[in-house]
Design a protein around this motif. Structure first.
Motif, PDB file in Angstrom:
ATOM      1  N   ALA A  45     -11.698  28.581 -34.795  1.00  0.00           N
ATOM      2  CA  ALA A  45     -11.164  29.409 -35.875  1.00  0.00           C
ATOM      3  C   ALA A  45      -9.758  28.987 -36.267  1.00  0.00           C
ATOM      4  O   ALA A  45      -9.338  29.168 -37.418  1.00  0.00           O
ATOM      5  N   ASP A  93      -9.274  26.867 -39.387  1.00  0.00           N
ATOM      6  CA  ASP A  93      -9.332  27.473 -40.718  1.00  0.00           C
ATOM      7  C   ASP A  93      -8.227  28.486 -40.956  1.00  0.00           C
ATOM      8  O   ASP A  93      -7.815  28.703 -42.097  1.00  0.00           O
ATOM      9  N   ASN A  94      -7.751  29.138 -39.881  1.00  0.00           N
ATOM     10  CA  ASN A  94      -6.734  30.165 -40.039  1.00  0.00           C
ATOM     11  C   ASN A  94      -5.383  29.545 -40.381  1.00  0.00           C
ATOM     12  O   ASN A  94      -4.973  28.554 -39.782  1.00  0.00           O
ATOM     13  N   THR A  95      -4.680  30.140 -41.338  1.00  0.00           N
ATOM     14  CA  THR A  95      -3.404  29.576 -41.787  1.00  0.00           C
ATOM     15  C   THR A  95      -2.223  30.519 -41.571  1.00  0.00           C
ATOM     16  O   THR A  95      -1.136  30.270 -42.088  1.00  0.00           O
ATOM     17  N   THR A  96      -2.427  31.602 -40.817  1.00  0.00           N
ATOM     18  CA  THR A  96      -1.339  32.568 -40.641  1.00  0.00           C
ATOM     19  C   THR A  96      -1.023  32.906 -39.192  1.00  0.00           C
ATOM     20  O   THR A  96       0.103  33.309 -38.893  1.00  0.00           O
ATOM     21  N   ASN A 122      -3.597  22.177 -37.001  1.00  0.00           N
ATOM     22  CA  ASN A 122      -3.000  23.483 -37.260  1.00  0.00           C
ATOM     23  C   ASN A 122      -1.482  23.352 -37.284  1.00  0.00           C
ATOM     24  O   ASN A 122      -0.878  22.886 -36.324  1.00  0.00           O
ATOM     25  N   ASN A 137      -9.150  36.633 -42.155  1.00  0.00           N
ATOM     26  CA  ASN A 137      -7.955  37.466 -42.167  1.00  0.00           C
ATOM     27  C   ASN A 137      -6.727  36.645 -42.548  1.00  0.00           C
ATOM     28  O   ASN A 137      -6.543  35.519 -42.083  1.00  0.00           O
ATOM     29  N   THR A 138      -5.875  37.209 -43.394  1.00  0.00           N
ATOM     30  CA  THR A 138      -4.678  36.483 -43.821  1.00  0.00           C
ATOM     31  C   THR A 138      -3.356  37.009 -43.271  1.00  0.00           C
ATOM     32  O   THR A 138      -2.439  36.222 -43.067  1.00  0.00           O
ATOM     33  N   LEU A 155     -10.847  36.014 -37.770  1.00  0.00           N
ATOM     34  CA  LEU A 155      -9.656  35.195 -37.974  1.00  0.00           C
ATOM     35  C   LEU A 155      -9.832  34.199 -39.116  1.00  0.00           C
ATOM     36  O   LEU A 155      -8.850  33.776 -39.740  1.00  0.00           O
ATOM     37  N   ARG A 156     -11.061  33.817 -39.379  1.00  0.00           N
ATOM     38  CA  ARG A 156     -11.309  32.869 -40.476  1.00  0.00           C
ATOM     39  C   ARG A 156     -11.030  33.510 -41.837  1.00  0.00           C
ATOM     40  O   ARG A 156     -10.668  32.823 -42.783  1.00  0.00           O
TER      41      ARG A 156
END
Length: 203
Positions: A117, A120-123, A149, A93-94, A90-91
């Protein structure tokens, strides 16, 4: 044969392979196909026989995939090891927006990695973790992650051993919705089926 076809597929958008007795070997073949596939946006793998090994192979494929937006991975034998590998993915993957990990063997250790995670994940917009083994301490980690988030709109931690952690997550979810510019997008927190007031925290 199906995995081979996916490598060259440019049209199929959704594939549901739920309840088909797919094992780690099949998951590995699908993972190889996903690396080169640019069309498939939804993959359903619910209720198969995939363990941590298969989850790890799929997690590795997610790092290089640029199309898949939803992965359904409910009702498997995935433990902390497999969930941890998915958290690592997940860190990087976009495109992934929805991840279903309900009813697995995920405990506080891997759930904490998933919560981390989210920083850092933005999607990722929806994360489903109901019917696992998550307790108050990790629910608090999810609350901390939600403060920073601005993307996640649905978090399902239903049917867990969560009590005081519920208030932490709800507070973080409400506060983030109140402070976001415009404040129009609802944020949903499904923590406990017997607490319907917590299901939808904003209109």
């Amino acid at each position: 044969l199906l995995a081979d076809a996916l490598r060259d597929n440019t049209a199929l958008k959704k594939l549901d392979l739920g309840n088909n007795n797919i094992t780690d070997r099949g998951a590995g073949l699908l993972a190889d196909a996903l690396r080169g596939n640019t069309a498939l946006t939804k993959l359903g793998l619910w209720h198969n026989r995939i363990t941590d090994e298969g989850a790890g192979l799929l997690a590795d494929a997610l790092r290089g995939n640029t199309a898949l937006k939803e992965l359904s991975f409910e009702n498997h034998d995935i433990s902390d090891r497999g969930a941890g590998l998915l958290a690592d993915a997940l860190r990087d993957n976009t495109p992934l927006e929805k991840l279903h990990l309900d009813n697995n063997g995920i405990s506080d250790r891997a759930a904490g990695l998933l919560a981390d995670a989210l920083r850092d994940n933005t999607t990722l917009k929806e994360l489903y973790l109901a019917h696992n083994n998550i307790g108050d301490e990790v629910a608090g980690l999810f609350a901390d992650a939600l403060w920073g988030n601005t993307v996640l709109t649905y978090l399902d931690l239903g049917s867990q051993s969560v009590t005081t952690g519920l208030a932490c997550v709800c507070k973080a979810t409400v506060s983030m919705d109140a402070t976001r510019d415009g404040g129009a997008r609802p944020r949903v927190c499904r923590m406990c089926h017997c607490l319907p007031s917590c299901v939808r925290l904003s209109a």
